[in-house]
Design an enzyme around this catalytic site. Structure first.
Site, short mmCIF file in Angstrom:
data_model
loop_
_atom_site.label_atom_id
_atom_site.label_comp_id
_atom_site.label_asym_id
_atom_site.label_seq_id
_atom_site.Cartn_x
_atom_site.Cartn_y
_atom_site.Cartn_z
N LEU A 66 0.82 -1.20 0.00
CA LEU A 66 0.00 0.00 0.00
C LEU A 66 0.86 1.25 0.00
O LEU A 66 0.34 2.36 -0.11
CB LEU A 66 -0.92 -0.02 1.23
N ARG A 67 2.14 1.07 0.18
CA ARG A 67 3.13 2.15 0.12
C ARG A 67 3.04 3.16 1.26
O ARG A 67 3.74 4.17 1.24
CB ARG A 67 3.06 2.89 -1.22
N ASP A 308 0.64 -9.66 -5.61
CA ASP A 308 1.96 -9.10 -5.36
C ASP A 308 2.01 -7.64 -5.79
O ASP A 308 3.01 -7.15 -6.33
CB ASP A 308 3.05 -9.91 -6.09
#
Lengths: 426, 164, 316
Positions: A66-67, A308
C-alpha cells in the site's frame, strides 16, 4: 448498518461450501442471512440485479503493497484501497517493507487505524521478522501480533544469517505465529535482474539461477523440521521449487505457498525488447517453470494466487531494464488473471476462485473467504464476460506498471460489498 | 519517333573529341551509361587515354528524399585530377543535376584545369545552368517520356524510349 | 509487449540496435554500402556530402576513446556536424534522467544519437522514446550488443575469406560478459557460417549459450582445430582474478592465442580482435603483430562500416 440487501439472479460461487448455482443472497445488518430463500418479512432497502454476474466471497489478496507509511510518492493508502475494492478485494495482506519498517506496534496500529478509517478493505499487516528488516535482531513478535500482525515476514530483505533465521522461526513457533518467507539465496541472486537462461544470455542481462530459490527453500524446509515453525512460502517461481514444496507437503510439514499473477502467466520471454514492466522479483523464469507453476496451482501443491501488488512511480520504470525499480501493479488484475488461468487450464470456476478466497482465508486463519449464513457480507459481484483493456486510465491504482499493459482482460468487478455496505460500483 | 543509333553516335562523339585532346586530357564516364560510352570512346581514340568512372550516388541532391542507393561499383579515378583536362562523358543530359553532382565529386579528387562535357543525347528540360560542349543527338521529349541507354550481350549500345 | 523499434513497417532500418532481427540480405547490403565508403577513405579528400547539415550526437555514458573516435571520423567524412558528450556516471546520478538528457539534446536539433551505455537495453530504451525523425545507433549497451563491431568484423571476414558458408569460425574468450561476442555470433549464424565455435572456460560461458547456435569448447586446442577465422575477445581487468578466473597467467596459458596454438587452425586462418588488446593475456604479441592478424584493417573497415550505417539510417 441496518441495511437490507437482496442480490438477485446471480450465479453464486462459494468455494468453501462448494456452491455453484444461481441463487439469491440476502444480507442484513452486515451479515449474510439467507441463500436462495428470502427470510420472512424481508424488505430490501437495496436490490442488486446480478443477472449474468457471478457473486462470490470478497477476494483475499495475500500480498499488496500500500506504500504507506513512507512511500507516498509511489502511491497512497487512499488510491490503493480504491484499487483494491475496484478489483473486488475485501481483505489484503501488506508486507512490512514500508518506511519505517513495520517493526513497532505503534506503526502497525497507525496503519490499521488509517486503513479502517477509509472503510474499504480489511488490511492485515505482516510484521517484520527482524528489526528494520536488517536481519540481526528479532522483533517483538508477540506485541506486534497483539497490535494486529497476522504473521511475520522478511519481505525482500536478505536474511543471510542462517542461525538468526532458525532462531526467528523458533521464536515465532513459540507463539504459533506463521513466518512468511520468499526463498532467495542472497549471494546467488546478487546483482541479478533476470532468470539465468537463454533469454538473459541473449539479452545480456545479469542473471539469477533457479537454484537461488531452491537452495534457500531447502534451507527453510530443513529449519522447519528443526523448529516446527509454520511457514508460508511467498512467490514461488521455479519448477524445482514446486517439487520441493510437494515433497514437504507429502511429508506433512506445515507449509503453504503462493505464486503471483505475473508468474502464473508470463515467462522470461515476456521481457521482449527490455520491457522494464517485466522487471520483477523473483524474476520471470522460463516456459517450463511457468507451466509447472500453473499445473501446481491446479493440483493444489500451490495453495493460492496473489497480486503481489507493487505500485512503482512511472519515472522509476522509464530507465534501462536493469536500473528499473522492481515490481508490478496488480490489485485490479487479480480477478481477471485468475479467470484467465482457469480458462486456459480448464479449471472449474469453483476451484479457481478458491485460490483467491477460501484458500487465502485458510492460510491466514481467517473465518472469512466464504458466504455461510451468519458470515460477514464481504462480497464481490463481477461480470465474467466483460472485456476491458489494461491501460493507465483503466487503473485506479497509482501504479500503472504492469507487464500486462495493452492486454485485453476478461472479467470486471461490478459491485464490491464490505459487511453489506457498497464500497465499489463499476 | 525514330531513335538514332547509339553506336554511331558514340563514334561521332569520339571524332568530335579528337581535335580537343590536349597533353593532359583524361576521360571520365558517369555510371552506368556514361562509363560504357567512355570506354568505347577511349578504344576508338587509340586506347591510351587515362580512363576513370564516377558513381555519383553520394553526391546526389535528393538523398534526404529517396535515401541511399547502395553503390555497386565504386568510383575509380586512377590518375591525378589536379590540373587535368577532364572530358566528362554521360549518356543522357536532362535536368543537369547528375552533371552538377559529378563535378562536385570530381573536385573532391582535385582541381581540374578544365572540364568539358560530352553527352550522347541531350533531351532538354534543364533545371540548372549546365550545357554540353559535345552532343551526339538532340531529342525533344515530354516529361512523361524516358530514354534509356543499355548494353546488350554483344557489348553493343541500344536506345529505348519508355512512356510512363 | 513492446514492438521491435529497429525496423520500419516496410522493413527498412530506422535504428541500428542489434544484429538480431536483421536479415542476411540487409547485412550484406550494409557491407556492400561500406565497400563504396572504403574507396572514399583512400582518396585525398575523404569526404562525401551525404549528411551535410545533419547533427550527430555521440552520447557516451561509458568512456571509450577508440569507438567514439571512429564514429566521429565516420560522421565527419559524411560531412555531418558531430557533438561529443561524455556523460559520466556521477553527472547522471546528480539527477538528470536518461530521458531528460535525450529530450534536451533532441531539442538542440539532434538527427542521430550514437549511444554507448553500461546497461543492456539502453539503446532500445532510447530508441523507443526519440521523435520519429531521430535515429539511434547502438555503440555498445552493457553485455547485450555492439552491432557496428559485429558488422565490421563480418566486413573483414568477407574481404579476406569471401564465402561465409564455407567457414569454421571460433570466438574465444569472455563470452559471458561480451556484447561483441553476442553481436558476432548473431551475425555469423545469420550469414550462414556452418560452424560457429565458442572457446572459453565454463565460468565465462553464459547459461544456454548453445541456444545462440554455437558449439561449445572448453579446450582451446580442440576448439581451434581447422578453423578459418579466430575472433579473440578482450578480457576485462576486473575479471582476471576473482570468482571467474584465478589469474591472467593461467588464462593466458590455457586460453591465450600463441603462435603454437594458432598452428592448429588452418594455415591461412585470420586472427581478429576488437581491441584494445591485452598483450600476454588473451593474445601473444607475436600473433598480434604477425602476418595472420587483420586487426588493423578491422579498424580501417570500421570507419567505412559506420559511414554505411549512418548514411543508410539517415536516408530513411
Amino acid at each position: 448498518m441496518s441495511m437490507k440487501i437482496h442480490i438477485k439472479n446471480g450465479r453464486l460461487i462459494d468455494p468453501k461450501n462448494k456452491i455453484d448455482r444461481i441463487a439469491d443472497v440476502y444480507i442484513a445488518a452486515g451479515k449474510v442471512v439467507s441463500i436462495s430463500k428470502a427470510p420472512d418479512a424481508f424488505h430490501a432497502n437495496r436490490e442488486i440485479d446480478a443477472k449474468n454476474l457471478i457473486v462470490c466471497p470478497g477476494l483475499i489478496d495475500l500480498a499488496a503493497r500500500l506504500r504507506e507509511p513512507g512511500f507516498e510518492y509511489r502511491a497512497t493508502l487512499e488510491s490503493e484501497m480504491d484499487a483494491a475494492v475496484a478489483g473486488g478485494v475485501t481483505s489484503l495482506v501488506c508486507p512490512p517493507d514500508t518506511d519505517p519498517v513495520l517493526d513497532e506496534p505503534g506503526l502497525v496500529e497507525m496503519l490499521k487505524h488509517r486503513a479502517k478509517s477509509l472503510n474499504q478493505a480489511h488490511v492485515y499487516p505482516l510484521g517484520a521478522l527482524t528489526q528494520k528488516l536488517a536481519g540481526k535482531v528479532l522483533t517483538e513478535m508477540a506485541e506486534l501480533h497483539d497490535a494486529g500482525c497476522i504473521g511475520f515476514s522478511h519481505a525482500d530483505a536478505p536474511l543471510i544469517d542462517t542461525t538468526l533465521l532458525m532462531r526467528a522461526m523458533e521464536y515465532a513457533a513459540t507463539f504459533g505465529f506463521t513466518v512468511w518467507l520468499r526463498p532467495q539465496d542472497f549471494f546467488l541472486a546478487q546483482g541479478g535482474v533476470a532468470h539465468d537462461g537463454e533469454v538473459a544470455t541473449r539479452l545480456g542481462l545479469a542473471a539469477i539461477p533457479a537454484c537461488a530459490e531452491t537452495i534457500a527453500l531447502s534451507t527453510i524446509l530443513y529449519l522447519m523440521r528443526e523448529t516446527g515453525a509454520r511457514v508460508h512460502i511467498c512467490r514461488l517461481s521455479s519448477r524445482d521449487g514446486v517439487e520441493l514444496i510437494r515433497q514437504a507437503k507429502a511429508e506433512g510439514l506445515p507449509v503453504t505457498c503462493d505464486i503471483s499473477i505475473n508468474h502464473a502467466h508470463l515467462c522470461d520471454r515476456d521481457i521482449g525488447y527490455f520491457d522494464a514492466n517485466a522487471n520483477l522479483m523473483p524474476p520471470l523464469r522460463d516456459q517450463r517453470d511457468r507451466d509447472a507453476l500453473r499445473a501446481a496451482l491446479s493440483d493444489g501443491a500451490i495453495d493460492a494466487l496473489c497480486s503481489d501488488h507493487t505500485p512503482v512511480d512511472e519515472d522509476a520504470k522509464q530507465v534501462p531494464f536493469a536500473e528499473a525499480e522492481t515490481g508490478a501493479t496488480g490489485l485490479e488484475l487479480l480477478l481477471p488473471l485468475t479467470l484467465k488461468w482457469a480458462t486456459e487450464q480448464k479449471v472449474p470456476l469453483l476451484d479457481a476462485l478458491a485460490k483467491i478466497t477460501s484458500e487465502p482465508a485458510c492460510i491466514l486463519g481467517l473465518s472469512s473467504g466464504h458466504l455461510d449464513i451468519g458470515q460477514t457480507a464481504d462480497v464481490c459481484i463481477f461480470d465474467p464476460a466483460a472485456h476491458w483493456r489494461v491501460e493507465a486510465k483503466a487503473l485506479k491504482s497509482q501504479g500503472k506498471n504492469t507487464p500486462f499493459l495493452g492486454y485485453e482482460m476478461l472479467g470486471k468487478v461490478r459491485y464490491t460489498l464490505m459487511a453489506g455496505h457498497g464500497v465499489y460500483e463499476g | 519517333m525514330k531513335l538514332p543509333d547509339p553506336e554511331q553516335l558514340t563514334q561521332q562523339l569520339a571524332q568530335a573529341i579528337k581535335p580537343r585532346l590536349r597533353s593532359n586530357t583524361v576521360l571520365v564516364g558517369i555510371h552506368t551509361g556514361g562509363a560504357w560510352i567512355a570506354e568505347k570512346v577511349q578504344q576508338q581514340l587509340g586506347g591510351k587515354l587515362p580512363l576513370g568512372t564516377l558513381d555519383i550516388s553520394f553526391y546526389r541532391d535528393d538523398f534526404s528524399r529517396i535515401g541511399l542507393h547502395p553503390q555497386v561499383t565504386p568510383s575509380e579515378i586512377p590518375f591525378e585530377v589536379e590540373d587535368a583536362h577532364v572530358i566528362l562523358i554521360d549518356d543522357v543530359l536532362h535536368t543537369g543535376r547528375t552533371i552538377r553532382a559529378a563535378m562536385n565529386e570530381l573536385y573532391d579528387y582535385g582541381r581540374p584545369a578544365a572540364i568539358e562535357l560530352a553527352v550522347l543525347i541531350d533531351r532538354g528540360g534543364r533545371e540548372l545552368p549546365i550545357a554540353a560542349d559535345i552532343v551526339g543527338a538532340r531529342l525533344d521529349l515530354t516529361e512523361d517520356q524516358n530514354i534509356q541507354v543499355t548494353l546488350d550481350p554483344n557489348n553493343k549500345l541500344t536506345l529505348s524510349l519508355h512512356q510512363r | 509487449m513492446t514492438p521491435n523499434p529497429q525496423l520500419t513497417d516496410t522493413g527498412a532500418l530506422r535504428h541500428l540496435l542489434t544484429i538480431e532481427g536483421l536479415s542476411a540480405k540487409l547485412i550484406h547490403s550494409i557491407l556492400d554500402t561500406a565497400e563504396s565508403f572504403v574507396s572514399v577513405g583512400e582518396r585525398e579528400v575523404k569526404k562525401v556530402p551525404l549528411l551535410r547539415g545533419k547533427s550527430i550526437f555521440n552520447l557516451f555514458f561509458e568512456a571509450s576513446t577508440r569507438t567514439r573516435t571512429t564514429f566521429e571520423i565516420a560522421a565527419k567524412r559524411l560531412s555531418a556536424d558531430v557533438v561529443n558528450l561524455n556523460v559520466s556516471a556521477s553527472s547522471q546520478s546528480k539527477g538528470e534522467t536518461l530521458l531528460d538528457t535525450v529530450d534536451n539534446l533532441s531539442a538542440m536539433g539532434a538527427d542521430m544519437f550514437v549511444v554507448r551505455h553500461a546497461q543492456s537495453g539502453a539503446a532500445h530504451f532510447i530508441a523507443r522514446h526519440v521523435a520519429p525523425h531521430i535515429h539511434v545507433v547502438n555503440a555498445g549497451d552493457g553485455r547485450h550488443a555492439h552491432p557496428t563491431q559485429g558488422l565490421l568484423d563480418m566486413f573483414t571476414i568477407r574481404r579476406f575469406k569471401k564465402d561465409f558458408t564455407q567457414l569454421r569460425v571460433a570466438v574465444v574468450g569472455d563470452v559471458m560478459h561480451s556484447r561483441v561476442a553476442r553481436s558476432e555470433i548473431h551475425a555469423l549464424t545469420t550469414l550462414g557460417v556452418p560452424e560457429v565455435r565458442v572457446i572459453a572456460p565454463r565460468t565465462l560461458l553464459p547459461k544456454g549459450v548453445e541456444s545462440l547456435g554455437v558449439h561449445v569448447f572448453n579446450d582451446m586446442q580442440a576448439g581451434l582445430k581447422d578453423v578459418d577465422v579466430v575472433m579473440m575477445l578482450r578480457l576485462q581487468n576486473e575479471r582476471m582474478s576473482g570468482p571467474f578466473l584465478p589469474s591472467a597467467q593461467e588464462y593466458f596459458k590455457y586460453y591465450g592465442l600463441t603462435a603454437d596454438k594458432l598452428k592448429l587452425a588452418k594455415p591461412d586462418a585470420i586472427v581478429m580482435h576488437p581491441g584494445p588488446m591485452n598483450r600476454g593475456v588473451e593474445i601473444d604479441s607475436s600473433v598480434a603483430d604477425g602476418g595472420q592478424a587483420v586487426i588493423l584493417p578491422q579498424v580501417t573497415f570500421g570507419i567505412a562500416v559506420r559511414m554505411a550505417v549512418m548514411s543508410m539510417l539517415a536516408g530513411v
